[in-house]
Design a protein around this motif. Sequence first.
Motif, PDB file in Angstrom:
ATOM      1  N   SER A 114       0.820  -1.216   0.000  1.00  0.00           N
ATOM      2  CA  SER A 114       0.000   0.000   0.000  1.00  0.00           C
ATOM      3  C   SER A 114       0.853   1.265   0.000  1.00  0.00           C
ATOM      4  CB  SER A 114      -0.918   0.017   1.229  1.00  0.00           C
ATOM      5  OG  SER A 114      -0.183   0.288   2.421  1.00  0.00           O
ATOM      6  N   SER A 168       3.870   3.947  -1.215  1.00  0.00           N
ATOM      7  CA  SER A 168       4.427   4.433  -2.477  1.00  0.00           C
ATOM      8  C   SER A 168       5.871   3.953  -2.606  1.00  0.00           C
ATOM      9  CB  SER A 168       4.401   5.963  -2.508  1.00  0.00           C
ATOM     10  OG  SER A 168       5.321   6.497  -1.555  1.00  0.00           O
ATOM     11  N   ALA A 169       6.399   4.031  -3.813  1.00  0.00           N
ATOM     12  CA  ALA A 169       7.789   3.626  -4.048  1.00  0.00           C
ATOM     13  C   ALA A 169       8.746   4.461  -3.200  1.00  0.00           C
ATOM     14  CB  ALA A 169       8.128   3.761  -5.532  1.00  0.00           C
ATOM     15  N   GLU A 170       8.445   5.742  -3.036  1.00  0.00           N
ATOM     16  CA  GLU A 170       9.294   6.624  -2.233  1.00  0.00           C
ATOM     17  C   GLU A 170       9.247   6.230  -0.757  1.00  0.00           C
ATOM     18  OE1 GLU A 170      11.949   9.559  -1.124  1.00  0.00           O
ATOM     19  OE2 GLU A 170      11.487   8.705  -3.082  1.00  0.00           O
ATOM     20  N   GLN A 171       8.073   5.905  -0.258  1.00  0.00           N
ATOM     21  CA  GLN A 171       7.948   5.477   1.138  1.00  0.00           C
ATOM     22  C   GLN A 171       8.696   4.165   1.377  1.00  0.00           C
ATOM     23  OE1 GLN A 171       3.633   5.513   1.242  1.00  0.00           O
ATOM     24  NE2 GLN A 171       3.599   7.340   2.546  1.00  0.00           N
TER      25      GLN A 171
END
Length: 332
Positions: free
Chosen positions: A255, A257-260
């Motif tokens: 769930s 994001s790629a950055e998270q």
Amino acid sequence: MFRSCKTVPFLVVVALLVSLAVPTMAAPKLVLKLGTIRAEDDPTTLAANRFAELVKSKSGGSIEVKVYPNSQLGGINDMFAGMKVGLVDMMYEGLSSYPWVKGAEDFNIIAVPFLWKSYDHMKKALATPTFQKLFENAAEKSGVRVIVANGEAEARQLTTKNRPVKTPADFKGLKIRIAESAMVRKAMQALGANPIVIPFSELYMALRQGVAEAQENGFLTIKNQSLYEVQKYLIPTYYIRDVKAWYIGDAKWKSLSAEQQKILREAAEEAGDYMTAMTRKQLDETLAFLKTKMTVVEPDLDAIRKVVTPAFEDEDGKMWPRGLLKFVRDLD
């Protein structure tokens, strides 16, 4: 007509002022609950706190990690179950616990006695495509994902009362106390020892009274439980190693994001290095203390491995994928 033309720019200005006056809605903060079973001052919990600090810094405060030590979120199995259904987000604990979750049984190999030559040997193996595929498969099957495996855990050693143990032959007939572990029992029997299961609470008296003449625990336990008072020889075998793992519910991970995900991975690596540094410092200090109380005997670990490792070949293809034992054993 003239008045209506004047009205249009006036309304535009008013709308602009109103839009500036209304604050922009910020994205909601992501809050993650991370549990440990360790005390507040344990290196595991201290590393978890460092992880929380790093995540906050790297995310600019958009991700908050709340750390719950002392099994506040439950024991290991409780937290595994919680991660599957979203009641718990993360946990920091040994990778050897991963097989407790259905679908992650391939990681039984982590606990094979005398298999790992060093912590670096273990880390190198886990970084290979072979193990990375196992991590991905386990996440899909179990619902619990390992983001990063990093953070050296205390290895288990051997102590004896009257017998210096150097070679496989020295184990013959040795009455050694073990915890309830089929793998440890199998390893000790392969060496010719006589393993005895004794509750930890009874260990000191059992050694003192001669019910057992040897035991296997880490340096910290040997010191903190004053086992050096009833044991003469310290044999640094490092025979069971482990690495701490940053666990997260797989649904929660997907769930993000790629950055998270990138932020969590980076913070986990750095906090794991912090854990390793703390553990090594603590163990070096403890070993220095034990050397003043006990006689250190350096064992022939290569000779011991040659006896023990073949005893687990019949588990190849059962407790872990076929060929994995040889893969680890042959890895330089």
